[in-house]
Scaffold this motif. Structure first.
Motif, PDB file in Angstrom:
ATOM      1  N   ASP A 182       0.848  -1.233   0.031  1.00 24.63           N
ATOM      2  CA  ASP A 182      -0.038   0.111   0.194  1.00 24.63           C
ATOM      3  C   ASP A 182       0.911   1.252   0.087  1.00 24.63           C
ATOM      4  OD1 ASP A 182      -2.391  -1.547   0.196  1.00 24.63           O
ATOM      5  OD2 ASP A 182      -2.962  -0.866   1.966  1.00 24.63           O
ATOM      6  N   ARG A 183       1.947   1.409   0.790  1.00 30.55           N
ATOM      7  CA  ARG A 183       2.813   2.502   0.792  1.00 30.55           C
ATOM      8  C   ARG A 183       3.784   2.596  -0.099  1.00 30.55           C
ATOM      9  NH1 ARG A 183       2.338   4.882   6.187  1.00 30.55           N
ATOM     10  NH2 ARG A 183       3.636   6.570   5.205  1.00 30.55           N
ATOM     11  N   GLY A 184       3.963   1.557  -1.156  1.00 28.65           N
ATOM     12  CA  GLY A 184       4.932   1.421  -2.014  1.00 28.65           C
ATOM     13  C   GLY A 184       6.217   1.356  -1.768  1.00 28.65           C
ATOM     14  N   TRP A 185       6.631   0.607  -0.486  1.00 30.05           N
ATOM     15  CA  TRP A 185       7.859   0.455   0.408  1.00 30.05           C
ATOM     16  C   TRP A 185       8.416  -0.942  -0.285  1.00 30.05           C
ATOM     17  CZ3 TRP A 185       6.148   1.777   5.971  1.00 30.05           C
ATOM     18  CH2 TRP A 185       5.681   3.181   5.706  1.00 30.05           C
ATOM     19  N   GLN A 186       9.758  -0.921  -0.841  1.00 30.66           N
ATOM     20  CA  GLN A 186      10.229  -2.084  -0.970  1.00 30.66           C
ATOM     21  C   GLN A 186      11.001  -2.811   0.128  1.00 30.66           C
ATOM     22  OE1 GLN A 186      11.176   0.609  -3.080  1.00 30.66           O
ATOM     23  NE2 GLN A 186       8.715   0.318  -3.988  1.00 30.66           N
ATOM     24  N   PRO A 187      10.486  -4.293   0.496  1.00 27.89           N
ATOM     25  CA  PRO A 187      11.269  -4.616   1.680  1.00 27.89           C
ATOM     26  C   PRO A 187      12.778  -4.903   1.243  1.00 27.89           C
ATOM     27  CG  PRO A 187       9.720  -6.210   0.752  1.00 27.89           C
ATOM     28  CD  PRO A 187       9.590  -4.848   0.093  1.00 27.89           C
ATOM     29  N   MET A 188      13.624  -4.787   2.127  1.00 30.75           N
ATOM     30  CA  MET A 188      14.999  -5.399   1.897  1.00 30.75           C
ATOM     31  C   MET A 188      15.353  -6.197   3.126  1.00 30.75           C
ATOM     32  SD  MET A 188      16.858  -1.580   2.604  1.00 30.75           S
ATOM     33  CE  MET A 188      18.513  -2.089   3.114  1.00 30.75           C
ATOM     34  N   PRO A 189      16.571  -6.979   3.137  1.00 33.00           N
ATOM     35  CA  PRO A 189      16.803  -7.819   4.280  1.00 33.00           C
ATOM     36  C   PRO A 189      17.212  -6.714   5.677  1.00 33.00           C
ATOM     37  CG  PRO A 189      18.311  -8.222   2.416  1.00 33.00           C
ATOM     38  CD  PRO A 189      17.620  -7.173   1.958  1.00 33.00           C
ATOM     39  N   SER A 190      16.577  -7.422   6.541  1.00 30.95           N
ATOM     40  CA  SER A 190      16.837  -6.486   7.716  1.00 30.95           C
ATOM     41  C   SER A 190      18.324  -6.812   8.643  1.00 30.95           C
ATOM     42  CB  SER A 190      15.658  -6.604   8.922  1.00 30.95           C
ATOM     43  OG  SER A 190      15.864  -6.005  10.022  1.00 30.95           O
ATOM     44  N   SER A 191      18.923  -5.555   9.118  1.00 33.68           N
ATOM     45  CA  SER A 191      20.248  -5.895   9.694  1.00 33.68           C
ATOM     46  C   SER A 191      19.839  -6.027  11.277  1.00 33.68           C
ATOM     47  CB  SER A 191      21.034  -4.313   9.405  1.00 33.68           C
ATOM     48  OG  SER A 191      21.277  -4.425   8.144  1.00 33.68           O
ATOM     49  N   PHE A 192      18.594  -5.936  11.561  1.00 34.34           N
ATOM     50  CA  PHE A 192      18.334  -5.949  13.136  1.00 34.34           C
ATOM     51  C   PHE A 192      17.474  -7.043  13.458  1.00 34.34           C
ATOM     52  CE2 PHE A 192      18.777  -1.598  11.261  1.00 34.34           C
ATOM     53  CZ  PHE A 192      19.968  -1.053  12.195  1.00 34.34           C
ATOM     54  N   ALA A 193      18.030  -7.657  14.497  1.00 28.82           N
ATOM     55  CA  ALA A 193      17.312  -8.699  14.938  1.00 28.82           C
ATOM     56  C   ALA A 193      16.018  -8.488  15.884  1.00 28.82           C
ATOM     57  CB  ALA A 193      18.346  -9.760  15.992  1.00 28.82           C
ATOM     58  N   PRO A 194      15.084  -9.331  16.055  1.00 30.44           N
ATOM     59  CA  PRO A 194      13.952  -8.849  16.921  1.00 30.44           C
ATOM     60  C   PRO A 194      14.396  -8.837  18.323  1.00 30.44           C
ATOM     61  CG  PRO A 194      13.474 -10.870  15.578  1.00 30.44           C
ATOM     62  CD  PRO A 194      14.993 -10.621  15.331  1.00 30.44           C
ATOM     63  N   PHE A 195      13.631  -7.957  19.032  1.00 28.41           N
ATOM     64  CA  PHE A 195      14.118  -7.839  20.590  1.00 28.41           C
ATOM     65  C   PHE A 195      12.781  -7.567  21.624  1.00 28.41           C
ATOM     66  CE2 PHE A 195      14.423  -3.583  18.391  1.00 28.41           C
ATOM     67  CZ  PHE A 195      13.403  -2.781  19.095  1.00 28.41           C
ATOM     68  N   ARG A 196      13.255  -7.391  22.681  1.00 26.60           N
ATOM     69  CA  ARG A 196      11.960  -7.326  23.728  1.00 26.60           C
ATOM     70  C   ARG A 196      12.122  -6.017  24.425  1.00 26.60           C
ATOM     71  NH1 ARG A 196       9.587 -12.195  27.132  1.00 26.60           N
ATOM     72  NH2 ARG A 196       8.907 -12.681  25.311  1.00 26.60           N
ATOM     73  N   ASN A 197      11.083  -5.439  24.411  1.00 29.23           N
ATOM     74  CA  ASN A 197      11.144  -4.084  25.364  1.00 29.23           C
ATOM     75  C   ASN A 197      10.032  -4.526  26.550  1.00 29.23           C
ATOM     76  OD1 ASN A 197      11.311  -0.716  24.471  1.00 29.23           O
ATOM     77  ND2 ASN A 197      10.465  -1.510  26.385  1.00 29.23           N
ATOM     78  N   THR A 198      10.457  -4.440  27.735  1.00 28.54           N
ATOM     79  CA  THR A 198       9.527  -4.976  28.733  1.00 28.54           C
ATOM     80  C   THR A 198       8.967  -3.496  29.437  1.00 28.54           C
ATOM     81  OG1 THR A 198      10.785  -6.799  29.080  1.00 28.54           O
ATOM     82  CG2 THR A 198       9.486  -5.886  30.963  1.00 28.54           C
ATOM     83  N   PHE A 199       7.624  -3.536  29.422  1.00 28.04           N
ATOM     84  CA  PHE A 199       6.838  -2.569  30.254  1.00 28.04           C
ATOM     85  C   PHE A 199       6.500  -3.126  31.555  1.00 28.04           C
ATOM     86  CE2 PHE A 199       6.403  -1.600  25.772  1.00 28.04           C
ATOM     87  CZ  PHE A 199       6.654  -0.288  25.725  1.00 28.04           C
ATOM     88  N   THR A 200       5.655  -2.168  32.371  1.00 29.91           N
ATOM     89  CA  THR A 200       5.331  -2.501  33.831  1.00 29.91           C
ATOM     90  C   THR A 200       4.466  -3.849  33.592  1.00 29.91           C
ATOM     91  OG1 THR A 200       5.119  -0.115  33.884  1.00 29.91           O
ATOM     92  CG2 THR A 200       4.850  -1.530  36.112  1.00 29.91           C
ATOM     93  N   HIS A 201       3.453  -3.616  32.514  1.00 29.69           N
ATOM     94  CA  HIS A 201       2.490  -4.751  32.709  1.00 29.69           C
ATOM     95  C   HIS A 201       2.653  -5.769  31.605  1.00 29.69           C
ATOM     96  CE1 HIS A 201       0.687  -2.478  35.794  1.00 29.69           C
ATOM     97  NE2 HIS A 201       0.670  -1.616  35.055  1.00 29.69           N
ATOM     98  N   PHE A 202       3.595  -5.530  30.683  1.00 30.64           N
ATOM     99  CA  PHE A 202       3.756  -6.643  29.638  1.00 30.64           C
ATOM    100  C   PHE A 202       4.873  -6.478  28.718  1.00 30.64           C
ATOM    101  CE2 PHE A 202       1.831  -2.887  27.718  1.00 30.64           C
ATOM    102  CZ  PHE A 202       2.650  -2.452  26.327  1.00 30.64           C
ATOM    103  N   HIS A 203       5.341  -7.561  27.935  1.00 35.24           N
ATOM    104  CA  HIS A 203       6.595  -7.658  27.312  1.00 35.24           C
ATOM    105  C   HIS A 203       6.120  -7.137  25.976  1.00 35.24           C
ATOM    106  CE1 HIS A 203       8.789  -9.546  30.474  1.00 35.24           C
ATOM    107  NE2 HIS A 203       8.026 -10.550  30.384  1.00 35.24           N
ATOM    108  N   LEU A 204       6.933  -6.582  25.043  1.00 40.05           N
ATOM    109  CA  LEU A 204       6.548  -6.329  23.712  1.00 40.05           C
ATOM    110  C   LEU A 204       7.805  -6.410  22.851  1.00 40.05           C
ATOM    111  CD1 LEU A 204       4.541  -4.637  21.751  1.00 40.05           C
ATOM    112  CD2 LEU A 204       6.128  -2.689  22.005  1.00 40.05           C
ATOM    113  N   ASP A 205       7.287  -7.658  22.047  1.00 40.73           N
ATOM    114  CA  ASP A 205       8.333  -8.068  21.258  1.00 40.73           C
ATOM    115  C   ASP A 205       8.300  -7.483  19.941  1.00 40.73           C
ATOM    116  OD1 ASP A 205       9.420  -9.989  22.904  1.00 40.73           O
ATOM    117  OD2 ASP A 205       8.155 -11.965  22.057  1.00 40.73           O
TER     118      ASP A 205
END
Ligand code: SF4
Length: 378
Positions: A285-308
């Motif tokens: 939709d946005r006309g963005w072309q995906p490319m290989p990502s240099s960044f691994a997934p990570f977790r951000n922990t909040f007070t009440h939940f984890h966000l992957d």
């Protein structure tokens, strides 16, 4: 002490004399917020020190004070500027409340902080302990404090059982704190209690041999230090997941969007966020072309939940259109003064590094060609 909160006059006097003598000899007196003391400076330092260590706070406090030297300049600032100076400290509600309260102090109190407990507690983000610190340090009025550091010292010294988040334990701690608060040298007493918790009575491996309370500390005597303060009951935290798109244009700029002013990361700028299930559709939709990502997934922990969080990289041919307050293209090496979410801040720094070096440093690489980020901040 089994949460029995009655101290004798002698116990109180001995406690006060010891900690104040320690303050005179060893206490820190050169911290930036201990100079040119005003209610404003005490308030800002207290808010910054919630959940954050002294060494981390010092440069933030100094930058904040040179930009907003008084409550008037803070009240007149744009929220973006306040959030920008907070970027990296986490718990951004603190910054938004600071801004809100500054405006309130200007409009309702003519720019002067109130010097009554109740009025201070009615201001956004100011609880009983912060109000006590402002009253005692800046106004020299007798008022108890009970921040995280003081809770730890008192819970150990008097073996007060239970997690301080419960009403019963909190009441017992406040009762002891109130009894111990002196009528004289109240500012020094408040500072030394915070200092003892931050410098000696730390969570792990406290320096009891240097502590002025060692021979009256019940937890130490009973070798139960690790039991105090009681731990919060463990609860499984839910895990949520999202993708963020690091979309880059021909000029090496990345698109940032601003989050709604309320809710998670309210008012902060972030890479566009997309649900994993909608990712392919959104890219098309946005006309963005995906490319290989240099960044691994990570977790951000909040007070009440984890966000992957899964960072996805893409390129865009979109013309550069900045919509003030909603979206803008930024170069990682020339960031504007805006508030960024912690992951966005980290990723932009890594992108700037990649841009500088053209190669990713080995110690950031997880061996699969992906950069690993570890974060545990809100
Ligand atoms: S003796 Fe040790 S545990 Fe007790 S208050 Fe002092 S530093 Fe904390």
């Amino acid at each position: 002490m089994a949460n029995d909160t009655q101290l004798t006059a002698e116990e109180v006097a001995t406690f006060q004399a010891r900690v104040l003598a320690w303050f005179d000899q060893h206490g820190r007196k050169d911290l930036p917020w201990q100079q040119d003391i005003t209610p404003y400076r005490v308030w800002v330092s207290e808010i910054m020190l919630q959940q954050t260590q002294v060494a981390t706070v010092i440069p933030y406090f100094e930058r904040f004070m040179s930009t907003f030297p008084d409550v008037g300049t803070l009240a007149a600032a744009e929220e973006d500027q306040v959030l920008y100076l907070w970027t990296g400290l986490g718990y951004y509600a603190r910054a938004r409340n600071l801004h809100k309260t500054a405006k309130q102090v200007i409009t309702e109190y003519n720019g002067e902080f109130p010097d009554e407990l109740q009025a201070l507690e009615a201001l956004a983000g100011i609880g009983r302990s912060t109000a006590g610190a402002i009253l005692s340090i800046a106004h020299g009025k007798r008022a108890a404090i009970l921040d995280g550091n003081v809770k730890r010292v008192l819970a150990r010294c008097f073996a007060i059982e239970g997690w301080p988040g419960t009403t019963a334990t909190s009441k017992a701690l406040w009762a002891v704190a109130e009894q111990l608060t002196p009528h004289e040298r109240i500012g020094a007493y408040t500072q030394v209690m915070m200092d003892l918790g931050a410098a000696l009575c730390v969570s792990r491996e406290p320096s009891c041999s240097r502590c002025p309370l060692e021979d009256r500390c019940q937890a130490k005597r009973e070798q139960r230090i690790a039991e105090f303060p009681g731990k919060k009951p463990k609860k499984e935290m839910p895990v949520r997941a999202t993708c963020i798109v690091l979309v880059c244009n021909h000029d090496g700029e990345y698109l940032l969007t601003r989050r709604p002013t309320t809710g998670l990361w309210g008012g902060l700028w972030t890479f566009p966020e997309v649900e994993a299930a909608q990712l392919d559709e959104e890219l098309i939709d946005r006309g963005w072309q995906p490319m290989p990502s240099s960044f691994a997934p990570f977790r951000n922990t909040f007070t009440h939940f984890h966000l992957d969080i899964t960072p996805v990289q893409a390129t865009s041919n979109e013309a550069v259109v900045n919509e003030p307050n909603r979206s803008q293209w930024v170069h990682p090496n020339q960031l504007p003064e805006i508030g960024l979410t912690t992951p966005t801040n980290h990723l932009l720094k890594l992108l700037a590094k990649c841009d500088d070096n053209a190669v990713i440093d080995d110690n950031m690489n997880n061996g699969n060609g992906n950069v690993q980020i570890s974060m545990d901040l809100t």
